[in-house]
Write a protein that holds these residues in place. Structure first.
Motif, PDB file in Angstrom:
ATOM      1  N   PHE A  82       0.811  -1.213   0.000  1.00  0.00           N
ATOM      2  CA  PHE A  82       0.000   0.000   0.000  1.00  0.00           C
ATOM      3  C   PHE A  82       0.847   1.267   0.000  1.00  0.00           C
ATOM      4  CE2 PHE A  82      -2.567  -3.187   2.480  1.00  0.00           C
ATOM      5  CZ  PHE A  82      -3.244  -3.619   1.369  1.00  0.00           C
ATOM      6  N   SER A  83       1.829   1.309   0.896  1.00  0.00           N
ATOM      7  CA  SER A  83       2.643   2.532   0.961  1.00  0.00           C
ATOM      8  C   SER A  83       3.832   2.456   0.013  1.00  0.00           C
ATOM      9  CB  SER A  83       3.149   2.760   2.386  1.00  0.00           C
ATOM     10  OG  SER A  83       4.086   1.760   2.730  1.00  0.00           O
ATOM     11  N   ASN A  84       4.120   1.258  -0.511  1.00  0.00           N
ATOM     12  CA  ASN A  84       5.235   1.028  -1.429  1.00  0.00           C
ATOM     13  C   ASN A  84       6.596   1.247  -0.764  1.00  0.00           C
ATOM     14  OD1 ASN A  84       5.768   0.046  -3.983  1.00  0.00           O
ATOM     15  ND2 ASN A  84       6.285   2.078  -4.763  1.00  0.00           N
ATOM     16  N   ARG A  85       6.614   1.294   0.560  1.00  0.00           N
ATOM     17  CA  ARG A  85       7.901   1.442   1.249  1.00  0.00           C
ATOM     18  C   ARG A  85       8.586   0.080   1.330  1.00  0.00           C
ATOM     19  NH1 ARG A  85       7.397   3.234   6.736  1.00  0.00           N
ATOM     20  NH2 ARG A  85       9.358   4.317   6.600  1.00  0.00           N
ATOM     21  N   SER A  86       9.898   0.109   1.435  1.00  0.00           N
ATOM     22  CA  SER A  86      10.646  -1.145   1.525  1.00  0.00           C
ATOM     23  C   SER A  86      10.281  -1.863   2.832  1.00  0.00           C
ATOM     24  CB  SER A  86      12.140  -0.823   1.503  1.00  0.00           C
ATOM     25  OG  SER A  86      12.851  -1.820   2.173  1.00  0.00           O
ATOM     26  N   VAL A  87      10.003  -3.158   2.707  1.00  0.00           N
ATOM     27  CA  VAL A  87       9.647  -3.934   3.902  1.00  0.00           C
ATOM     28  C   VAL A  87      10.809  -3.932   4.894  1.00  0.00           C
ATOM     29  CG1 VAL A  87       9.148  -6.275   4.733  1.00  0.00           C
ATOM     30  CG2 VAL A  87       7.970  -5.389   2.714  1.00  0.00           C
TER      31      VAL A  87
ATOM     32  N   SER B  50      -2.293   5.396   2.176  1.00  0.00           N
ATOM     33  CA  SER B  50      -2.120   6.236   0.994  1.00  0.00           C
ATOM     34  C   SER B  50      -2.968   7.493   1.145  1.00  0.00           C
ATOM     35  CB  SER B  50      -2.544   5.486  -0.259  1.00  0.00           C
ATOM     36  OG  SER B  50      -2.445   6.348  -1.374  1.00  0.00           O
ATOM     37  N   LEU B  51      -2.379   8.613   0.772  1.00  0.00           N
ATOM     38  CA  LEU B  51      -3.129   9.869   0.791  1.00  0.00           C
ATOM     39  C   LEU B  51      -3.588  10.252  -0.613  1.00  0.00           C
ATOM     40  CD1 LEU B  51      -0.871  11.906   3.239  1.00  0.00           C
ATOM     41  CD2 LEU B  51      -3.147  11.023   3.708  1.00  0.00           C
ATOM     42  N   ASP B  52      -3.206   9.439  -1.598  1.00  0.00           N
ATOM     43  CA  ASP B  52      -3.573   9.729  -2.977  1.00  0.00           C
ATOM     44  C   ASP B  52      -5.055   9.418  -3.172  1.00  0.00           C
ATOM     45  OD1 ASP B  52      -3.978   9.741  -5.712  1.00  0.00           O
ATOM     46  OD2 ASP B  52      -1.975   8.972  -6.144  1.00  0.00           O
ATOM     47  N   PRO B  53      -5.871  10.431  -3.507  1.00  0.00           N
ATOM     48  CA  PRO B  53      -7.322  10.190  -3.589  1.00  0.00           C
ATOM     49  C   PRO B  53      -7.715   9.172  -4.655  1.00  0.00           C
ATOM     50  CG  PRO B  53      -6.764  12.385  -4.397  1.00  0.00           C
ATOM     51  CD  PRO B  53      -5.530  11.834  -3.779  1.00  0.00           C
ATOM     52  N   THR B 189       2.130   8.157   0.889  1.00  0.00           N
ATOM     53  CA  THR B 189       1.929   8.954   2.101  1.00  0.00           C
ATOM     54  C   THR B 189       2.701  10.275   2.085  1.00  0.00           C
ATOM     55  OG1 THR B 189       3.657   7.670   3.161  1.00  0.00           O
ATOM     56  CG2 THR B 189       1.402   6.996   3.588  1.00  0.00           C
ATOM     57  N   GLU B 190       3.474  10.496   1.044  1.00  0.00           N
ATOM     58  CA  GLU B 190       4.182  11.776   0.955  1.00  0.00           C
ATOM     59  C   GLU B 190       3.604  12.564  -0.213  1.00  0.00           C
ATOM     60  OE1 GLU B 190       8.427  11.358   0.925  1.00  0.00           O
ATOM     61  OE2 GLU B 190       8.377   9.997   2.630  1.00  0.00           O
ATOM     62  N   GLN B 191       2.805  13.572   0.136  1.00  0.00           N
ATOM     63  CA  GLN B 191       2.194  14.358  -0.932  1.00  0.00           C
ATOM     64  C   GLN B 191       3.249  15.208  -1.615  1.00  0.00           C
ATOM     65  OE1 GLN B 191      -0.188  15.721   2.077  1.00  0.00           O
ATOM     66  NE2 GLN B 191      -2.130  15.128   1.177  1.00  0.00           N
ATOM     67  N   HIS B 203       6.044  12.198  10.311  1.00  0.00           N
ATOM     68  CA  HIS B 203       5.187  11.006  10.287  1.00  0.00           C
ATOM     69  C   HIS B 203       6.024   9.820  10.737  1.00  0.00           C
ATOM     70  CE1 HIS B 203       2.902   7.745   7.817  1.00  0.00           C
ATOM     71  NE2 HIS B 203       2.563   7.736   9.082  1.00  0.00           N
ATOM     72  N   ARG B 204       5.725   9.333  11.915  1.00  0.00           N
ATOM     73  CA  ARG B 204       6.381   8.122  12.397  1.00  0.00           C
ATOM     74  C   ARG B 204       5.357   7.006  12.290  1.00  0.00           C
ATOM     75  NH1 ARG B 204       7.730   9.317  18.044  1.00  0.00           N
ATOM     76  NH2 ARG B 204       7.637  11.556  17.685  1.00  0.00           N
ATOM     77  N   PRO B 205       5.483   6.132  11.277  1.00  0.00           N
ATOM     78  CA  PRO B 205       4.462   5.116  11.049  1.00  0.00           C
ATOM     79  C   PRO B 205       4.164   4.308  12.311  1.00  0.00           C
ATOM     80  CG  PRO B 205       6.019   5.126   9.244  1.00  0.00           C
ATOM     81  CD  PRO B 205       6.569   6.060  10.285  1.00  0.00           C
ATOM     82  N   GLY B 206       2.889   4.149  12.561  1.00  0.00           N
ATOM     83  CA  GLY B 206       2.467   3.375  13.723  1.00  0.00           C
ATOM     84  C   GLY B 206       2.502   4.171  15.011  1.00  0.00           C
ATOM     85  N   GLN B 207       3.015   5.390  14.981  1.00  0.00           N
ATOM     86  CA  GLN B 207       3.123   6.168  16.219  1.00  0.00           C
ATOM     87  C   GLN B 207       2.367   7.497  16.135  1.00  0.00           C
ATOM     88  OE1 GLN B 207       6.940   6.131  18.398  1.00  0.00           O
ATOM     89  NE2 GLN B 207       7.766   5.236  16.539  1.00  0.00           N
TER      90      GLN B 207
END
Lengths: 314, 516
Positions: A82-87, B50-53, B189-191, B203-207
């Motif tokens: 979904f985010s396309n970030r590296s696992v 994802s923030l892409d509409p 997630t980065e516009q 943005h700290r994912p999960g936090q």
């Protein structure tokens, strides 16, 4: 020792391979279409097909497995769907939080559980032994998530001493420690009981050995006998237990990570299973298995170093 | 030895002193509770994927973030209807298929991408119309660009809900054409560029996602300079964090809502952000056991929905009388059947059915399981034995879909809950003929229903729409395939000093949050 080490490493590689195979089969046996769960009801057939191709879901299972193993050998765990970030990047962000939590939890429980077990064994059937027994069984029996909730209610909601959510600000060591106290307490409490019971049982066995009786007959101080001679042998199964326990905690901290909203490997596996984000799940479980195998390998090597007889058992 | 003992004692004394001192002054390093300073701390229920509409993941977009960062032509007002956004000078529906708009001049994209222009609007909507979310754009045809700041949205058919369910929703976001093309046509997630009252500072994912006020924003200044959005996925954990003072606003579950109604934390308020969810028990009209409409009608009369409201939702949900949710045109105050076990028994007898055994499938969560047990007891009272089958989300959402296996053939009863948008056309779209075997698991269809659905979408007169949607619910009643249960509210607890603002679908519009 080298022969033992080589055999043990080969065994570890085999364990990792079998674990990955089991993971792969299990993951693909979960009921429900991963595509519709991941993309939701609005996804068009084209988008579903693109997703299936990207995940290699359009290929036979054995083919998917070969692709996955090939990528793992190359060090490529793929990208988040979904985010396309590296696992690998995602997991490298999450793993330190889990390791720190597991080490802290096991660490404090060992610091309390091992001496408690020793004291109980030295004075069996004493009041201290009985109290330790009750406390040990009590801490083992209380589910960790209940401990978490009680701890939050008392220390966070009631007294407002300790924080509930998060892992603290990066770079602020004090804040990170502060956010670690409650989760580590909740995760480690049960291990106090396990370790105390294990050490007590081992110590009682060792204390009845002839060489301990001889040491007593020679008039050595009881402190010397316990810590220098008895504990060195009695601690062996405990080291193995700590190794296995640490490995289990790498994924077993999931409840603490969810309740305390901490980042970590357990939480990411939980979330990604719900989202059927296969690359992240596979990567996270692979890392967990790898860590587990390494930790148990280290524990076994320590045991074989302390007790050379173990080397002949493999 | 003495030296060692002294050292140990000193160590213990030091630890004890530090602890007591820390507790006494209440200031360990880095601790900042929600009430401190100008930072508002809010709960986010899920991580940003994802923030892409065009590529929102799953069933609902992260509107709460996008509305704070991105332009749109319209927003949701406090009454739930649409209002012009701060990015437009004017927006007017010229007729049923043309909407004229003029953008405000000087609304600047970040990262040096210039002003927000009509070209951006056209690019965004054209892109949306072919995306995963194209369902929201069925009525959209194109944007006529008049000049840099003004244009006309042209619809291919009259579509009454366009403003409310398309432009004001998460898919109505405008993106920067130049920036998105430079980023390869897609982002996560980065516009690549934003233009709103806030910027993402971290943005700290999960936090945490940290929003900070945008210094280049030339619209109205938001009430809060800083907003920290903390990802707390577990609702009980969020409630505890709120009670511990670490959140200023959190969403609460039904059981917590019931608890708060009796004993709310100090200086706190509860806000019901909407009840746009409709839960019902469905029946498979094709199943041999349920083929006889009298059996289905018996089941309708046997289930006491008010007992579900009380027993499973502690009285916090609204009783449902149809698929149109509270506050929307077409909402009814009674269904075409009523709780009447005597009539239910008579219908079963008339159908010659006895000793009937049925399965009831449900998602395995607390409220649904309680609901299933109440229904089980209700049906036992008229001689129907119900076996409850709790399921995980994976198999549950597949079971009625013909493309996902043969479970749809075995389906008998199930408990289902859908979310609705702020327009009454939305719930009906799942029960049209084309949805049989997809989301219409009850597997019926009606020419009249199809005809009314098309009329309802195109009709702009509220009175006529009310009549249409009322009749459509009557048709659903007459199939005997529905027992309407609840409309679950979306409830938030927040500091009394905060006046939050929500969309009709209960997403937070943080840019419009203000002090009470």
């Amino acid at each position: 020792m080298w022969s033992y080490l080589l055999k043990r490493i080969l065994l570890s590689v085999l364990i990792v391979f079998l674990a990955i195979l089991a993971l792969f089969i299990t993951l693909h046996s979960i009921p429900g279409d991963p595509i519709s769960i991941a993309l939701g009801p609005r996804a068009t057939p084209e988008i579903q097909a693109e997703y299936a191709a990207r995940m290699h879901l359009d290929k036979p299972l054995y083919h998917q497995f070969v692709i996955f193993i090939g990528n793992v050998i190359k060090g490529d765990l793929g990208n988040d769907l979904f985010s396309n970030r590296s696992v690998l990047l995602i997991l490298s962000e999450q793993l330190p939080y889990t390791i720190v939590l597991a080490i802290t939890a096991i660490g404090w429980s060992a610091l309390i559980g091992i001496p408690l077990g020793c004291l109980s064994a030295v004075k069996p059937n004493s009041l201290l032994d009985k109290i330790t027994g009750i406390v040990s069984v009590g801490t083992i029996a209380i589910p960790s998530f209940l401990v978490s909730i009680w701890a939050i209610l008392i220390f966070s909601v009631g007294l407002k001493w300790l924080p509930v959510i998060g892992a603290g600000e990066p770079g602020d060591f004090g804040d990170q420690i502060y956010h670690l106290i409650l989760p580590a307490f909740a995760v480690g409490l049960g291990w106090v009981g396990y370790l105390a019971r294990m050490v007590r049982a081992s110590m009682l066995e060792v204390m009845s050995e002839n060489y301990i009786r001889s040491a007593n007959a020679f008039g050595l101080k009881s402190r010397t006998i316990i810590f220098r001679y008895a504990l060195k042998v009695a601690i062996l199964p405990t080291i193995t237990l700590i190794g296995v326990g640490f490995g289990a905690l790498l994924s077993g901290t999931v409840f603490a990570e969810i309740i305390f909203s901490r980042p970590g490997i357990g939480k990411i596996i939980y979330n990604m299973v719900l989202a059927r984000n296969f690359p992240v799940i596979q990567g996270a479980v692979l890392i967990t298995i790898g860590m587990y195998v390494i930790v148990t390998l280290i524990a076994d090597l320590i045991v074989s170093w302390l007790d050379p007889r173990v080397r002949d058992t493999l | 030895m003495n030296k060692i003992l002294q050292t140990r004692r000193q160590l213990l004394q030091t630890i004890a002193f530090t602890g007591i001192a820390g507790v006494a002054i209440g200031k360990f390093p880095g601790i900042a509770y929600a009430a401190d300073g100008a930072t508002l701390k809010i709960q986010f229920e899920r991580e940003l994927d994802s923030l892409d509409p065009g590529y929102f993941v799953g069933g609902s977009p992260p509107c709460d973030v996008n509305w704070a960062l991105m332009p749109a032509l319209v927003h949701y007002g406090r009454d739930g209807g649409w209002i012009p956004s701060p990015h437009v000078e004017s927006i007017v529906a010229r007729d049923a298929t043309h909407i004229d708009f003029t953008l405000r001049k000087g609304m600047m994209w970040t990262n040096g991408f210039g002003e927000v222009t009509t070209e951006d609007v056209a690019y965004s909507y054209d892109r949306e119309a072919v995306s995963e979310w194209k369902g929201d754009y069925v009525a959209y045809d194109h944007v006529e660009i008049k000049d840099k700041y003004s244009g006309t949205i042209v619809l291919n058919q009259p579509f009454a809900p366009f403003m409310n369910t398309t432009l004001a929703s998460g898919t109505g976001i405008i993106i920067c054409k130049k920036a998105v093309e430079a980023a390869g046509g897609k982002f996560t997630t980065e516009q690549p560029a934003s233009c709103g009252p806030y910027l993402i500072s971290e943005h700290r994912p999960g936090q945490v996602l940290k929003l900070r006020s945008n210094p280049e924003w030339n619209g109205a200044k938001p009430a809060y300079e800083n907003i920290d959005c903390l990802f707390v996925t577990e609702s009980s954990a969020a409630a505890l964090a709120y009670e511990a003072g670490e959140l200023d606003i959190a969403k609460v579950s039904a059981d917590t809502y019931a608890r708060y109604l009796k004993d709310i934390p100090a200086n706190s308020s509860l806000t019901v952000a909407g009840a746009l969810q409709y839960m019902w028990m469905g029946m498979n009209t094709d199943h041999p056991k349920l083929k006889d409409i009298r059996v289905r009608q018996a089941i309708q009369h046997a289930v006491d929905a008010s007992a579900v409201v009380q027993g499973a939702y502690s009285g916090t949900a609204e009783q449902s009388y149809g698929v149109v949710c509270p506050g929307l045109t077409g909402r009814r105050d009674k269904a075409g059947y009523s709780y009447d076990p005597t009539k239910a028994k008579a219908l079963l007898k008339e159908a010659g059915v006895s000793g009937l055994k049925l399965t009831l499938r449900t998602l395995n969560n607390q409220e649904r399981m309680l609901t299933a047990q109440i229904i089980q007891a209700n049906l036992a009272a008229i001689g129907i034995t119900v076996e409850i089958i709790p399921l995980d989300g994976g198999p549950f959402w597949d079971m009625g879909q013909e493309k996902k296996g043969d479970t749809w053939k075995e389906l008998e009863l199930w408990i289902m809950r859908y979310s609705s948008g702020p327009d009454p056309y939305e719930p009906f779209q799942w029960f049209v003929r084309g949805q049989v075997g997809i989301w219409n698991w009850e597997r019926w269809s009606s020419d009249e229903f199809e005809d009314l659905f098309a009329k309802g979408v195109a009709e702009t007169d509220t009175g006529k729409r009310e009549a249409i949607y009322t009749r459509m619910q009557e048709i659903m009643d007459e199939t005997g395939a529905y027992v309407y249960l609840t409309h679950e509210p979306e409830v938030f607890i927040h500091k009394s000093s905060l006046s939050p603002h929500f969309s009709p679908t209960a997403e937070m519009i943080v840019g419009a949050f203000k002090e009470a």
